[in-house]
Structures are given as structure tokens and as C-alpha cells.
Write a protein that holds these residues in place. Structure first.
Motif, PDB file in Angstrom:
ATOM      1  N   MET A 138       0.816  -1.212   0.000  1.00  0.00           N
ATOM      2  CA  MET A 138       0.000   0.000   0.000  1.00  0.00           C
ATOM      3  C   MET A 138       0.853   1.267   0.000  1.00  0.00           C
ATOM      4  SD  MET A 138      -2.957  -0.713  -0.306  1.00  0.00           S
ATOM      5  CE  MET A 138      -3.228   1.047  -0.295  1.00  0.00           C
ATOM      6  N   ASP A 172      -7.418   3.895   0.283  1.00  0.00           N
ATOM      7  CA  ASP A 172      -6.224   3.036   0.244  1.00  0.00           C
ATOM      8  C   ASP A 172      -6.367   1.868  -0.728  1.00  0.00           C
ATOM      9  OD1 ASP A 172      -4.590   4.450   1.912  1.00  0.00           O
ATOM     10  OD2 ASP A 172      -5.243   3.425   3.731  1.00  0.00           O
ATOM     11  N   TYR A 173      -7.579   1.657  -1.222  1.00  0.00           N
ATOM     12  CA  TYR A 173      -7.772   0.537  -2.146  1.00  0.00           C
ATOM     13  C   TYR A 173      -7.407   0.937  -3.568  1.00  0.00           C
ATOM     14  CZ  TYR A 173     -10.168  -2.021   1.531  1.00  0.00           C
ATOM     15  OH  TYR A 173     -10.449  -2.683   2.692  1.00  0.00           O
ATOM     16  N   ARG A 174      -6.711   0.037  -4.227  1.00  0.00           N
ATOM     17  CA  ARG A 174      -6.321   0.338  -5.605  1.00  0.00           C
ATOM     18  C   ARG A 174      -7.551   0.558  -6.495  1.00  0.00           C
ATOM     19  NH1 ARG A 174      -1.503  -2.531  -8.304  1.00  0.00           N
ATOM     20  NH2 ARG A 174      -0.557  -0.706  -7.358  1.00  0.00           N
ATOM     21  N   THR A 175      -8.585  -0.259  -6.298  1.00  0.00           N
ATOM     22  CA  THR A 175      -9.780  -0.072  -7.117  1.00  0.00           C
ATOM     23  C   THR A 175     -10.339   1.341  -6.934  1.00  0.00           C
ATOM     24  OG1 THR A 175     -10.955  -1.187  -5.317  1.00  0.00           O
ATOM     25  CG2 THR A 175     -10.597  -2.448  -7.313  1.00  0.00           C
ATOM     26  N   ARG A 217      -8.107   3.862  -8.625  1.00  0.00           N
ATOM     27  CA  ARG A 217      -8.337   3.756 -10.072  1.00  0.00           C
ATOM     28  C   ARG A 217      -9.635   4.461 -10.496  1.00  0.00           C
ATOM     29  NH1 ARG A 217      -5.885   2.152 -14.829  1.00  0.00           N
ATOM     30  NH2 ARG A 217      -4.065   0.905 -14.364  1.00  0.00           N
ATOM     31  N   ARG A 218     -10.632   4.428  -9.616  1.00  0.00           N
ATOM     32  CA  ARG A 218     -11.902   5.076  -9.943  1.00  0.00           C
ATOM     33  C   ARG A 218     -11.769   6.586  -9.921  1.00  0.00           C
ATOM     34  NH1 ARG A 218     -16.713   1.812  -6.748  1.00  0.00           N
ATOM     35  NH2 ARG A 218     -17.910   2.384  -8.564  1.00  0.00           N
ATOM     36  N   GLN A 255     -20.957  10.132 -12.102  1.00  0.00           N
ATOM     37  CA  GLN A 255     -21.525   8.801 -11.886  1.00  0.00           C
ATOM     38  C   GLN A 255     -20.569   7.932 -11.061  1.00  0.00           C
ATOM     39  OE1 GLN A 255     -24.536   7.720 -12.681  1.00  0.00           O
ATOM     40  NE2 GLN A 255     -24.126   5.715 -11.803  1.00  0.00           N
ATOM     41  N   ARG A 306     -20.572   9.081  -7.482  1.00  0.00           N
ATOM     42  CA  ARG A 306     -21.802   8.663  -6.796  1.00  0.00           C
ATOM     43  C   ARG A 306     -21.653   7.218  -6.337  1.00  0.00           C
ATOM     44  NH1 ARG A 306     -24.911   5.089  -5.031  1.00  0.00           N
ATOM     45  NH2 ARG A 306     -25.462   4.161  -7.008  1.00  0.00           N
ATOM     46  N   GLU A 307     -21.240   6.354  -7.244  1.00  0.00           N
ATOM     47  CA  GLU A 307     -21.111   4.947  -6.885  1.00  0.00           C
ATOM     48  C   GLU A 307     -20.039   4.752  -5.811  1.00  0.00           C
ATOM     49  OE1 GLU A 307     -20.760   2.385 -10.330  1.00  0.00           O
ATOM     50  OE2 GLU A 307     -22.226   3.564 -11.444  1.00  0.00           O
ATOM     51  N   GLY A 364     -21.366   4.952  -2.384  1.00  0.00           N
ATOM     52  CA  GLY A 364     -22.344   3.954  -1.952  1.00  0.00           C
ATOM     53  C   GLY A 364     -23.710   4.539  -1.650  1.00  0.00           C
ATOM     54  N   LYS A 421       1.706  -2.887 -21.740  1.00  0.00           N
ATOM     55  CA  LYS A 421       1.512  -3.351 -20.356  1.00  0.00           C
ATOM     56  C   LYS A 421       2.213  -2.427 -19.364  1.00  0.00           C
ATOM     57  CE  LYS A 421       1.298  -8.274 -21.548  1.00  0.00           C
ATOM     58  NZ  LYS A 421       2.079  -9.528 -21.451  1.00  0.00           N
ATOM     59  N   ILE A 464       0.029   0.394 -18.275  1.00  0.00           N
ATOM     60  CA  ILE A 464      -0.915   0.037 -17.210  1.00  0.00           C
ATOM     61  C   ILE A 464      -0.231   0.086 -15.848  1.00  0.00           C
ATOM     62  CG2 ILE A 464      -2.483  -1.747 -16.352  1.00  0.00           C
ATOM     63  CD1 ILE A 464      -2.544  -2.887 -19.223  1.00  0.00           C
ATOM     64  N   ASN A 509      -0.883   2.544 -12.465  1.00  0.00           N
ATOM     65  CA  ASN A 509      -1.035   2.063 -11.086  1.00  0.00           C
ATOM     66  C   ASN A 509      -0.017   2.714 -10.162  1.00  0.00           C
ATOM     67  OD1 ASN A 509      -3.248   0.392 -11.367  1.00  0.00           O
ATOM     68  ND2 ASN A 509      -2.035  -1.396 -11.914  1.00  0.00           N
ATOM     69  N   THR A 532     -24.878  -0.336  -6.699  1.00  0.00           N
ATOM     70  CA  THR A 532     -24.266  -0.409  -5.360  1.00  0.00           C
ATOM     71  C   THR A 532     -25.120  -1.130  -4.328  1.00  0.00           C
ATOM     72  OG1 THR A 532     -25.038   1.859  -4.881  1.00  0.00           O
ATOM     73  CG2 THR A 532     -22.804   1.630  -5.680  1.00  0.00           C
ATOM     74  N   ILE A 587      -4.599  -6.143  -2.346  1.00  0.00           N
ATOM     75  CA  ILE A 587      -4.880  -4.786  -2.820  1.00  0.00           C
ATOM     76  C   ILE A 587      -4.100  -4.489  -4.097  1.00  0.00           C
ATOM     77  CG2 ILE A 587      -4.466  -2.338  -2.288  1.00  0.00           C
ATOM     78  CD1 ILE A 587      -5.617  -2.778   0.402  1.00  0.00           C
ATOM     79  N   GLN A 646      -5.993  -5.957  -6.987  1.00  0.00           N
ATOM     80  CA  GLN A 646      -7.444  -5.721  -7.072  1.00  0.00           C
ATOM     81  C   GLN A 646      -7.958  -5.524  -8.485  1.00  0.00           C
ATOM     82  OE1 GLN A 646      -8.211  -2.508  -4.249  1.00  0.00           O
ATOM     83  NE2 GLN A 646      -9.937  -3.719  -3.527  1.00  0.00           N
ATOM     84  N   GLU A 665      -1.858  -7.172 -26.501  1.00  0.00           N
ATOM     85  CA  GLU A 665      -0.770  -7.332 -25.533  1.00  0.00           C
ATOM     86  C   GLU A 665      -0.423  -8.801 -25.320  1.00  0.00           C
ATOM     87  OE1 GLU A 665      -2.538  -5.334 -22.248  1.00  0.00           O
ATOM     88  OE2 GLU A 665      -1.926  -3.359 -22.959  1.00  0.00           O
TER      89      GLU A 665
END
Lengths: 650, 650
Positions: free
Chosen positions: A1, A333-336, A339-340, A399, A402-403, A406, A608, A611, A615, B428, B539, B542, B598
Motif C-alpha cells: 500500500m 487506500d484501495y487500488r480499485t 483507479r476510480r 456517476q 456517486r457509486e 455507496g 503493459k 498500465i 497504477n 451499489t 490490494i 485488485q 498485448e
């Protein structure tokens, strides 16, 4: 992390938030702060609880208050209550977009569209008669262009304005329901007058679309004879704006009501225009729409900032899941989650600076006395393209935010309901995005034709030879094969280091913009040369045209961002912006990495690596997420309940 | 603009609309038609004009009417007013989703979640006491799981239910505001009882999350002592559902109120469970959520169908621009418009058939007496993955359709306002999509571990060797180099023909699903083997996990679609569906063509051919757009005003 440091750079000093804010606010910082102060008054905060009619009344009251304070007509000449400040007017408009967007659109209609039509299409007599009243909102008005049957295709409008030489009047008529004016802001409730776009008929001759002023209501608000107005009723959003439909039943207005900057009709019914070509005249008149597009573009960027400010704050306080036995982890702290939010945040920075450039160009073109034909076309191209890209980014990001919040994001108090609903129409008004991108692409091809025309025979040959080479290189794939062999078989060539080189990023985006543009030009030319119907050829190439416009915008946006970083006095902010710019560039490249591979510009290994670099950058920027959204200076009152909830929990 | 015929196939007979509808409606066609009839009554059409309180009252009245007609509890056992028809219940629910989505969610809460908890977590005594009243809506209830501080992480819920052996009661308590039950449907206005999820404490020992029934209001609707309920107020959408917050102040309920299928407490406070592992028990209880997810998935597909039906009808009647001197062209003839609507339409067909499969599996698992552990896990994986993919598709497609209808789509009467706002929360609730995809991915990896475990030493070695080969092949890029040379240098190898081979499409999607899954498994194993914290490793991976789940879903969806085509008796429909399936497969591959390149599975030339093939298919399907949406059988009353306007203009 842990956030890995930026590969090859030494640790940068901490960014100074005030310096970052100052850079973002730019030359109109004082106007922006004035507007923030107004928005920070709890009485001016968005009111999601208001039913439609109360909302409309509140919006009018707010607009009148702002007009009284001189905050709404900065773009008007000083002589008529303004400041001659196009850039400042848009800066104020952008900041107002942090708050209730119905108020914003109401102001846009009154001061931007209606006022703008009188200012730019009218002449001195109109200015003297109306501008001060428009600036003070004593004369609420409409911009009556769109018809039910004719939205994007303005040239086909069916409302007519026929000159009657016997009385010296124009007769304005709605021939059928498809020609009723539709979705007209300020029409259902408040408008007293409208700038009506109609086919001008003089002495039996059709002269194309022109604008003229038609009174709608008397001083008491009663609809005038011959005028029929219907309320569009409830909409998906922007319920504080009173959109309506208007029919004209042979309504007579004096000859002077023609907005006659680009064409006039004398007493005897002789039509004259300083612009000989009717097509050029039409597009010159439509040029007044540019300011509206630039304003909507800026507003969509501001709305995106609000959404990101809420979502980042939520993500820094909300905890869910975590390692066994330890406290839950904050969402950020979450990668997802990174990324969002973070690539979208980087793009908002990029768009912000591109918008700043666009506004500077607009100000230059609109305040200069020179002709500036080329600058005007570039302005039109960029305004159309950036408006499309920025408003779609707003829709997608709001959008996502918003998601990312939650269930809490679904409550009406939390601004997402309004942000989503109110900005939704930005993608289709002031020019439908799909149409605008095609307009931008066609302008780009005009540039291209100029470029070809300017080349001497040898140069032209060389130009085509180069094109030919690229195509052959691409088809044979030999260059890529060689790149791939070098990249993939030699050790140590798959690192991310040079991907963070601005030159590499710029070269990739520039090459794509050029290549897509020349590719579509070749296809269009090939189709027409082969004797196919030009319209059919155009339809075949539509998605290619749109790709060309998008590639152009991505490139211009990166250039604007890159140029701006150097202007930042604070080294910490500069270093931070450098990474934000990397994230914008690389996430843009990542999103189209299919194309870059198809065209031999990224090997699979490099693709690659893009990408991975995105990250890495998300991790590196994660600790600065809060600073990056705080630098926007969104007033607390504009953040809604979600902010309060996040604070209470923090 | 002419639609090119499908390359290597002879002209197919025209599709028979009734046959297509019959295939889509499947075995529960009668239930779907019953529901369509109900929706077609003007009294049951969506009412965008209703203020929140009236909307809530209307929704309750509708739900009661449906309950009286026996349309809402088909999934319940016959003995308690139902039909033991899990599949039929969901078919009805899916059809109801064409109409007012507040009614749908209200029914989902009452009959699916609350009723489902009593049915699946309770035992005979609960069924006898409550199910018939729940089915008839004489006992409106809530599913009180989510807390303000704990949404996705159900295991960390903080509400407690402590057994008091002295009185034989459970004491239910809300320790703090983060533990209040939040966003609970049916709570603010109508709920009389709730299935409350709480940490069970028996004899001082914590036993994890269990559900028990807690009365909320008396027969007159007055809140009972110890219960505090607050209205969540206005939301972004679904305003006809009365969501609320609930606090429990040491509320005592009899021991029998524990839903004790998987765990019981005897009079003396001895806790027993047929499931030894507390983790397994927890996940078994959560298994009851699956039906909710499957239902939301189906509902999102229906809502997407409504949006597409409106947008296609609009696109077939609305004309804008055209060749000089000719009539304007309908929007559906534009490639950009086909690109916006047709791949999304193809995906809805694909999702429809995948959903049909999912429902059949659900019905099998829920009505079988066998243990079916593996089937349950597969069901959970697919339900989680498909729900995420289908609800995101709904959000994206409804937005695209709104924009494709321009200003008309922005009026509140045209259903897009409601479709957008009401379906927004689908991404959600019943499990956040991002969390669900990770759940699905973890299940896939469990399958993977099983597979590894079942291999003998030689087999395992072979398996790894194969993996190793793929990796080396990929890194050295030699295979791709060879493919590219073959593809690009030999004449005639860039045609689109074999891309429409179902085997080629399936092979591409299967290879991706396998490769991404084994790739993330290797990364997870590598990280853990290297001694890193498992949570940190997770993580890091993810986004890779999410890609694995998406790739899996895309593959399963294509398999389901492909399998279904063969079952269609009508040759014309079969031929049409074959192309729709091609468009789904190729637009899915197109969207991830960066990845396929890729990994050496598409050469650059083949990748470009995919784009061309999608365009060709859009052209080929364009004449069938209306038939394809009419086959959904969306009642006219569910299409809103836009349909009427389009009709009037056509």
C-alpha cells in the motif's frame, strides 16, 4: 500500500496549497473569490428540497441579487453596466457552477445567450435600448433558436420572419408544430422578450436564418397577442429553469427589431449584408454560440470538481474491510478506489488548464478589432471539441463518484442527485456532443486542406511520400516487429521510466492526432474520388471523424497542461502537478492502447508498462488526493450533506 | 448506407417476431404476459408527476393490488400462498421492471428480501406464523442488514442481539450511530416487522451475525417502544420506496424470533448449529442474498430494454441533416447512432439469455434437496458477476439512450429521468459491484485451487509447464511476430470472415478468461510466497481480480447466448440472433482489443478487422433494430411520452 516514489526523481518538497489554488484560479482569482463568498452564504446553498415552482422563484431571486451586485454581466461593455471582461465573466460563471446549476443555467440564458445575441448580433441602437436592462435583469429574455423538429440542424429552422414593406414590420410565424420553439429557457415563466431565430423573407426572397427581437409578455407578465407559450414542465434536472415552448401567430415587430450586425433590411425592403456568402453569414452568426459552449465546458469542469471533492472526502473517512484483526481500511487506500477517482481527478486538472487557454483565446478574439479568421476557426474547433470531452467527462466522473460513495451518495441531500440530473443535459445542449465532434473534425480537415494547398509540388510529393511510408510501415508491421524485438528480447527495456517523459507522452498523442486526421482525410478523398455520394462517404467515416476530433482534443489538453506546470512558482506544487500530468497523459494513452498497438506505436510490452505506470502513479498521488481537491476551493456549502457526514465520522 | 449482407451466408428468411418474442419469454411466457397486461392498464403506468408521499402511497396500493392478485409471492411454497416457483417469480419480477421501479423495489424488499429471509433463514414455525401474511402484504416488513458504518462488510455489523436466559428473550441493541440500520426499504412508513441482522451473543460468547425478527410498529402503524425510526427522506431516485433508519434501544423479542435454520439457541442458552464452521455458517446465511442479486440483475436488463425501445423508436422517426436538396435522414441511418445503440442492444440480448441460465440454476439449487455445494458456489459466482456487469450496462446504456434522444430525452415525461435515477442504485445495492466482482474472482480462484489440487504430480507439472510456455511465448512475442508476419504480409489475410466464426469468438474469450485468472493466481501466490502481507498483496492485485471476473462473465454470457440460438425454431430469427451474437462477441473483443494484442491473441491487422466487422454488423442489423426491440414486448404504457411524440411525428 506504500506509495512508491516517482522512479527517477528526487523527493520533491511538499506542495503549497495556496500556491496551487493561486495557479488554478489564475488571473481572475478575485472574481472567483467574490463568487465563492456569495456561494458560502447558507441562504445561497443548493436547496434539493424545493418543489419546481418554488425552485424557479428562488432561482430568479438569486439571479436578481447577483445582477444587483454586478456579478452577472462582466462580459458586457462598460457603457451598459458591464466590464468588457469576457474572461472574467466566464471565470465567474465557472465558479457559480459549484452551486445550484439551475441558477447557473438561468444566468447563462439571460446574460450569455439572450444578452450575447443582442450584444453580438445587434448594433448600437439595440445595445443602447436593451443592454443595461438585460444586465440588470429588468428585461428577462430568451434565446429562441431550437425548434421541436430542428435541434442541431439550425439551417433548417422553419419559423419565418417576413418583411412587410407596407408597414415596415416583420411578421413572425410558426408554420406548424415541428417549428414551435422548444426547450427555451426563461420562456415558461419570466421571459419578456426573445431573440428569435427565423428564416428571413424579404421581397419574397429567402435570406436564411437571422435573429430578431420579439416581445413575449407585457410588464405585468401577461402573454402578448399572437404569442402562445406552453410550459415544458418537469425535466430530468434543472427544475429551477422555466423552459417552455413558443408559437408565433403572425406576430408583427418593427423593422428595427432585426439584429442587424451582419444583415439589414431598409425601409423599402432592400436586404444588404457586409458578408456576401450566405453560408459564411450563417456561420458568422452562429459564432456567437461559441461563448455558450465555452461557458458550459467550464461549468461541467466545476461540477466534476464538486463531485470529486465529495468522493475523495468520503474515501478518506469511510472504512470498509481490512486485514484480520486490524482496523478497517479507508476506501482511498484501495487500488480499485484510486483507479476510480485519481485518473478522473488528473483529467479534471488537465481540462481546467485547457479551458483556461480556451477562455484566453475567446477573450482575445472577442475583444480584438482585427479579423482573426484563422484564430476564430481554431477557437470554434477547440470550443466544440473541449465542450464535448469535458461534458462527457463530467457525466462519467459524477456517476463514478456517486457509486464510490455507496448508499450515502444516493441520498438527495448529497448533491449527486442534482449534479447528475443537472449536468446530464450539458452533453446535448449548446450543441450535441456527437455533432460538435464532427464539426471539430471537419474544421481540422479544413486546416489540413490549407496545409496541403500551401505546399509546393515537391513539398506535396514529400508529404504524400511520408504518409505512404507510414502506411506501408504500418501494414508490413516491420517497424513494430523490430520495436518489439528490441523491447521484448533485450533485458531492462520494459521499465516505466521513459513513459513519464513528457516528450514521449506528447509525441504519442501528437502522432495519433496527426495520423487519425490524415487517415480520415484519405478515406474521405478516396470515397469521393471513387464517385460515391459525399454524404454516404461522410456517414461511413463518422466514427473515424469523431476519433480524429477526440485525438486532437486529448493532444491539445496535454499541451495546455504541460505548458502550465512551468508557470507554477512553488516547486512542491510543480512536482505534484508533474505527476498529475503524467497520470492524465498515461491514463489517456492506456484508454486507447488498442489503437497505439494497432499502429505500431506501443509494443505489447510497452503497452503493459503503461498500465503499470498508471497504477504506480495512482499510488504516488494517493497521499495528495485531499490536497488536490482542496485546491479547487469548492465552498463547503456546495458540498452538501455528504461532506458533513464524512466530517462527523472522521 | 446500404446494409452489406453477412459475408459468407446466404440471405436468411425474415425473422418471425412472434417466434423471437417466444424465445425471449421462455418457459414463463404466461407469467410475463400476465404482468404485461397489468402494466398496460393506464392506472398502473409510471407517474413521474407524483410528489414523494403520494408516490409512496401509490406504490403501496399497487403492491397490495398485485399481492391480492397472487402475483408477488410465486417463489413461496404453495402451503403459504405461493407456487414454489422460483423461476416464475423472477420472470414476473423482471417484467414488472418495465414499469415503475419504485414498485419493483418495494416488492423486492417485501417478498424477496423480507419474505426470503423468513423463508430461507427461518424454520417451519416462522413459515406457519408469517409467510401467508407476508405473501398477502398483511405484514409489511424490512430486511434490516446494512448499517451506516457497515455496508459491504456485513461480518462487521455492530448491532447486537444478546440472549437473556432468565427471560428467554433476545435483547436487540444499537450501540452507536454507526450501527443504526440505514437505507432500509419499507422502514420509514409501512414496515411492521424487520428481519434484523445482528451479532448474536449467547452466554457471553459472540457467535457472529444472525438474523432475528423484530416487530417495529403496531397494527395502527405506531412505532413500538424501544424502536426509533427516521425517514431517509428524498433520494436520487426510487422515491416511492420509504427508506429509513432504525435504532434499537434494548428491544426484547422472544427466543422463537431467531431465524434458526442454521443456528438455534435453546431455553437454557445453549447455542447449536448444523454448520460447524462459523465462517461457513455466515456465508450460508448470506447465500439467501443470491436471489436478490439475480432479481436486480434481471430488473436492470429490463430497464435497459425500455431505454433501448424508446431510443430506437426515436431514432427511426427523428430526422436531422442529410444530403443537399434531399429530405433529412433518420438518426438510425447514421453510423454514429448505430454505434451508440446497436452494440448495447446486442449485449442486452446476450445478458438476457445469460440471465435465463442463471435463473434456471437458481431454481435448481433452491428447489433441490441435494447439497449441491459446487453448484451453489458457481451460482454465487455467476450471480455476483452478472449482476455487476448487467447493472453497469444498464447505467451506461440508459445514459447513452437519453443522449441519443436529445432535448426530448431530458423531459421528465419520457421515462429517462426515472430510468436513470431509479436504476442508479442498482450498481451499489444488493452488493456493491466492485465488491461483487472481487467476490466472484475469489470464487474463481477457489475453483482454480481445486483444479490444481485434483491434478496428479505429473498433471500439475504439465499444467505449470503449459502456463510457463504461455508466459514465455508472450514475453518473447515470437508467436505474435509469426502471426503478424503471416497476417500482414500474406495477401487476403485481413478479411473479417473468420471473426464471425462462433468458435473463434469463444476461443478468444475463453483464452482471456483462463489467462487472466491464472495470471492473477500466480501474482497472488508469488506475493504471498515472498512473505508479503496477504491483504497488501490482494490490494495490489485488485484491478487484476476485477479483470478476471469481468473476463469470466463475458465468456459465460457468450456461451449462454450461443447455446440459446440453436433452440430457436424459426430460421429467420435464428439467423438474426446469430448476427446479434456476433455483434455482442466482437464489440466485447473490440472493447478489450488492447489486451488481446498485448497477449498476442490479435495482431494489429486482425484488431483493426474487428473494428471493421463491428461496423459491418451494425449496418447489417440496422434494418432489424425495430424488430429487435419490439421482441422485448415492453408495454406501450411503459414507454412514456417519448414514444407518443415519436409516433406523432412518424
Amino acid at each position: 500500500m506504500a506509495a512508491p516514489a516517482h522512479p527517477a526523481t528526487p523527493p520533491a518538497p511538499a506542495p503549497d496549497l495556496a500556491a496551487l489554488r493561486a495557479l488554478l484560479d489564475g488571473e481572475h482569482a478575485a472574481i472567483r473569490d467574490l463568487c465563492r463568498t456569495w456561494l458560502s452564504d447558507p441562504a445561497n446553498a443548493p436547496r434539493p428540497d424545493l418543489p419546481m415552482q418554488e425552485h424557479r422563484a428562488q432561482v430568479l431571486a438569486w439571479a436578481e441579487e447577483l445582477a444587483d451586485a454586478g456579478q452577472t454581466a462582466r462580459g458586457f461593455p462598460r457603457a451598459y453596466g458591464g466590464e468588457g471582461q469576457v474572461g472574467g465573466a466566464i471565470a465567474g460563471f465557472e465558479t457559480l457552477a459549484f452551486g445550484d446549476l439551475s441558477l447557473l443555467v438561468k444566468c447563462g440564458v439571460q446574460f450569455g445567450l439572450f444578452g450575447g445575441a443582442v450584444l453580438h448580433l445587434g448594433t448600437r441602437k439595440h445595445h443602447e435600448r436593451y443592454l443595461a436592462d438585460i444586465a440588470a435583469l429588468r428585461l428577462p429574455g430568451c434565446f429562441a433558436m431550437t425548434e421541436s423538429g430542428h435541434g442541431s440542424n439550425v439551417q433548417q429552422l422553419a419559423t419565418t420572419a417576413t418583411y412587410d414593406a407596407a408597414t415596415g414590420e416583420f411578421v413572425v410565424a410558426t408554420p406548424d408544430d415541428a417549428a414551435r420553439k422548444d426547450y427555451i429557457g426563461n420562456a415558461a415563466r419570466d421571459g419578456r422578450m426573445a431573440a428569435v431565430f427565423a428564416q428571413l423573407i424579404v421581397g419574397g426572397e429567402e435570406r436564411g436564418v437571422h435573429a430578431l427581437l420579439v416581445p413575449l409578455r407585457d410588464a405585468d407578465g401577461a402573454t402578448l397577442p399572437g404569442i402562445r407559450i406552453e410550459d415544458c414542465g418537469a425535466k430530468l434536472g434543472l427544475d429551477g429553469v422555466d423552459n417552455g415552448r413558443i408559437w408565433f401567430d403572425e406576430v408583427r415587430v418593427p423593422r428595427d427589431n432585426l439584429l442587424d450586425r451582419y444583415a439589414s433590411v431598409d425601409e423599402d425592403g432592400v436586404y444588404t449584408s457586409p458578408i456576401a456568402s450566405s453560408t459564411k453569414r450563417f456561420f458568422t452568426m452562429l459564432g456567437t454560440l461559441i461563448q455558450g459552449r465555452v461557458s458550459v465546458c467550464g461549468a461541467s469542469i466545476s461540477a466534476t470538481k464538486v463531485a470529486l471533492a465529495i468522493a475523495v472526502r468520503h474515501a478518506e473517512s469511510r472504512r470498509q474491510f481490512g486485514p484480520p484483526g486490524a482496523p478497517e481500511v479507508v476506501l482511498m487506500d484501495y487500488r480499485t478506489h484510486q483507479r476510480r477517482l485519481l485518473p478522473a481527478l488528473a483529467k479534471v486538472y488537465a481540462l481546467h488548464f485547457a479551458q483556461e487557454d480556451l477562455v484566453a483565446r475567446l477573450h482575445h478574439v472577442f475583444t480584438s478589432d482585427a479579423e482573426l479568421d484563422r484564430e476564430k476557426r481554431e477557437l470554434e474547433t477547440l470550443a466544440a471539441g473541449l465542450k464535448a470531452v469535458a461534458t462527457w467527462h463530467a457525466t462519467a466522473t459524477i456517476q463514478e463518484c456517486r457509486e464510490a460513495c455507496g448508499g450515502m451518495g444516493y441520498l438527495k441531500g448529497n448533491r449527486f442527485a442534482a449534479l447528475k440530473a443537472d449536468t446530464d443535459v450539458f452533453t446535448t445542449f449548446e450543441g450535441d456532443n456527437t455533432v460538435l465532434l464532427q464539426l471539430a473534425a471537419k474544421n481540422l480537415l479544413t486546416d489540413f486542406r490549407d496545409q496541403l494547398g500551401e505546399l509546393d509540388p515537391l513539398g506535396t510529393a514529400g508529404f504524400y511520400a511520408k504518409q505512404g511510408f507510414e502506411t506501408v510501415a504500418e501494414r508490413s508491421a516491420m517497424r513494430e516487429v523490430l520495436t518489439r524485438l528490441a523491447d521484448d528480447l533485450l533485458p531492462g527495456r520494459d521499465d516505466q521510466a521513459d513513459l513519464t517523459s513528457r516528450d514521449v507522452q506528447l509525441e504519442l498523442l501528437r502522432w495519433r492526432a496527426d495520423h487519425v486526421k490524415s487517415g480520415v482525410a484519405r478515406r474521405l478523398k478516396g470515397g469521393i474520388d471513387a464517385g460515391r455520394e459525399p454524404f454516404d462517404v461522410l456517414i461511413d467515416c463518422q466514427d473515424h471523424l469523431i476519433a480524429a476530433a477526440r485525438a486532437y482534443v486529448d493532444c491539445v489538453v496535454l499541451e495546455a497542461f504541460a505548458a502550465k506546470i512551468g508557470q507554477c512558482a512553488d516547486p512542491g506544487s510543480r512536482a505534484l502537478l508533474d505527476r498529475v500530468c503524467d497520470l492524465y497523459a498515461l491514463s489517456t494513452i492506456e484508454a486507447d492502447r488498442g489503437w497505439f498497438q494497432e499502429h505500431g506505436r506501443l509494443s505489447s510490452t510497452r503497452s503493459k508498462a503503461v498500465i503499470k505506470a498508471v497504477n504506480t502513479l495512482c499510488g504516488a498521488l494517493r497521499p495528495h488526493a485531499t490536497a488536490l481537491v482542496e485546491a479547487f476551493g469548492v465552498p463547503e456549502a456546495s458540498l452538501g450533506d455528504a461532506a458533513a457526514v464524512a466530517e462527523a465520522k472522521a
